[in-house]
Design a protein around this motif. Structure first.
Motif, PDB file in Angstrom:
ATOM      1  N   UNK A 107       4.994   6.195  -1.473  1.00  0.00           N
ATOM      2  CA  UNK A 107       5.628   6.748  -2.658  1.00  0.00           C
ATOM      3  C   UNK A 107       4.613   7.340  -3.635  1.00  0.00           C
ATOM      4  N   UNK A 108       3.418   6.757  -3.671  1.00  0.00           N
ATOM      5  CA  UNK A 108       2.401   7.156  -4.632  1.00  0.00           C
ATOM      6  C   UNK A 108       1.030   6.972  -4.007  1.00  0.00           C
ATOM      7  N   UNK A 135       0.827  -1.206   0.000  1.00  0.00           N
ATOM      8  CA  UNK A 135       0.000   0.000   0.000  1.00  0.00           C
ATOM      9  C   UNK A 135       0.867   1.265   0.000  1.00  0.00           C
ATOM     10  N   UNK A 136       0.696   2.091  -1.019  1.00  0.00           N
ATOM     11  CA  UNK A 136       1.486   3.298  -1.150  1.00  0.00           C
ATOM     12  C   UNK A 136       2.704   3.160  -2.038  1.00  0.00           C
ATOM     13  N   UNK A 137       2.928   1.996  -2.619  1.00  0.00           N
ATOM     14  CA  UNK A 137       4.101   1.762  -3.465  1.00  0.00           C
ATOM     15  C   UNK A 137       3.917   2.391  -4.834  1.00  0.00           C
ATOM     16  N   UNK A 138       5.040   2.726  -5.469  1.00  0.00           N
ATOM     17  CA  UNK A 138       5.001   3.181  -6.856  1.00  0.00           C
ATOM     18  C   UNK A 138       5.201   2.010  -7.808  1.00  0.00           C
ATOM     19  N   UNK A 139       5.867   0.961  -7.360  1.00  0.00           N
ATOM     20  CA  UNK A 139       6.083  -0.221  -8.184  1.00  0.00           C
ATOM     21  C   UNK A 139       4.950  -1.223  -8.032  1.00  0.00           C
ATOM     22  N   UNK A 140       4.860  -2.150  -8.975  1.00  0.00           N
ATOM     23  CA  UNK A 140       3.801  -3.159  -8.952  1.00  0.00           C
ATOM     24  C   UNK A 140       4.392  -4.567  -8.987  1.00  0.00           C
ATOM     25  N   UNK A 141       3.545  -5.546  -8.753  1.00  0.00           N
ATOM     26  CA  UNK A 141       3.937  -6.950  -8.802  1.00  0.00           C
ATOM     27  C   UNK A 141       2.807  -7.758  -9.388  1.00  0.00           C
ATOM     28  N   UNK A 196      13.407  -1.062  -1.766  1.00  0.00           N
ATOM     29  CA  UNK A 196      14.503  -0.534  -0.951  1.00  0.00           C
ATOM     30  C   UNK A 196      13.987   0.411   0.135  1.00  0.00           C
ATOM     31  N   UNK A 197      12.862   1.070  -0.114  1.00  0.00           N
ATOM     32  CA  UNK A 197      12.297   2.011   0.848  1.00  0.00           C
ATOM     33  C   UNK A 197      11.859   1.311   2.139  1.00  0.00           C
TER      34      UNK A 197
END
Length: 288
Positions: A273-274, A71-77, A135-136
């Motif tokens: 991040x987003x 939750x709040x990530x800029x990257x996806x999986x 990394x965050x």
């Protein structure tokens, strides 16, 4: 044969569409899938009279979903999720669209032509958040899988369905409590195709928000992020678009896209991040 002219069947297919947009109905990765892709439900097998031939219903299938890493990530999986369920009368095990979980054990407390109210114990299928995701997150520790107690209610009237749920961590893994509400409108351009769309929101307790968006002094020392305290409140608003297509009497395929926006203390967290989050996926399952 599944009688799609049966009003009960239309409502079950509506439940299938409702289950799709739960991809992001909760901010938690696992609970977000909580109303979704893997859980399209098993319509009752009927005769021409619409009378169920057996109290047993089964579904077997799978889905693939692209979702934020956390939750709040800029990257996806990408995640592959099963859609396996067993239902006997009012009891269910496995994926359930109303309980909105891929791993659920529960029962309907009340059902009629409009209402479905139930309770369940659910467990996370996907690991909610790991330090290795980004990394965050280094130094913050993992967010552990847990078991949840859930109460849910679904109300359907003609082409509109409303769903509300409350889930709370019962395994002591600091996941707190979340409450969701979603409203979905349905349109059937052809008998085999059900399209649906609608808004939703999630409220989260301070324990939940602290686990996902807070940074303690110990975490700050390990990660380098500033300390941050997150309280309870509105956590997310969203809008979802879904489609379910019956390619044969017992086969369903579908797709879903959910557009979500973090709100409240989640937006200012140094972990975030987003604030805008997109989840989409495809599924297929066999009903018997």
């Amino acid at each position: 044969m599944i009688d799609v002219s049966n009003p009960r069947m239309i409502k079950v297919l509506m439940g299938s569409a409702l289950s799709l947009f739960a991809l992001a109905a909760m901010a938690d990765d696992t609970l977000g899938l909580s109303e979704g892709l893997y859980s399209v439900g098993a319509p009752e097998v009927t005769q021409g009279t619409g009378v169920s031939t057996s109290p047993w219903r089964f579904a077997l299938g799978a889905g693939v979903v692209n979702m934020p890493k956390y939750p709040g990530a800029s990257g996806t999986k990408w995640e592959v999720v099963p859609a396996v369920s067993v239902n006997y009368d009012r009891f269910f095990l496995g994926a359930n669209p109303d309980a909105a979980s891929v791993l659920a054990l529960g029962a309907y407390l009340y059902r009629d032509s409009n209402w479905r109210v139930g309770a369940a114990i659910t467990y996370d299928f996907i690991e909610p958040r790991s330090e290795s995701d980004d990394a965050r997150l280094h130094g913050l520790g993992d967010v552990k899988r847990t078991a949840h107690a859930e109460l849910f209610g679904v109300y359907t009237y003609q082409f509109v369905t409303a769903r509300a749920s409350v889930l709370t961590d019962i395994a002591g893994n600091d996941r707190g409590t979340v409450a969701t509400f979603d409203l979905l409108g349905r349109y059937e351009p052809i008998p085999q195709l059900t399209l649906s769309a609608g808004p939703g929101l999630t409220w989260a307790s301070s324990k939940y928000n602290e686990t996902y968006f807070g940074v303690t002094s110990e975490q700050s020392a390990r990660s380098g992020l500033p300390t941050y305290s997150a309280g309870s409140g509105l956590n997310q608003v969203r809008f979802s678009i879904n489609g379910v297509y019956r390619i044969a009497a017992r086969w369903n395929v579908g797709a879903s896209a959910s557009f979500a926006w973090l709100r409240g203390d989640a937006t200012d967290s140094p972990i975030t991040q987003k604030t805008s989050q997109i989840t989409y996926g495809l599924f297929a399952n066999y009903l018997f």
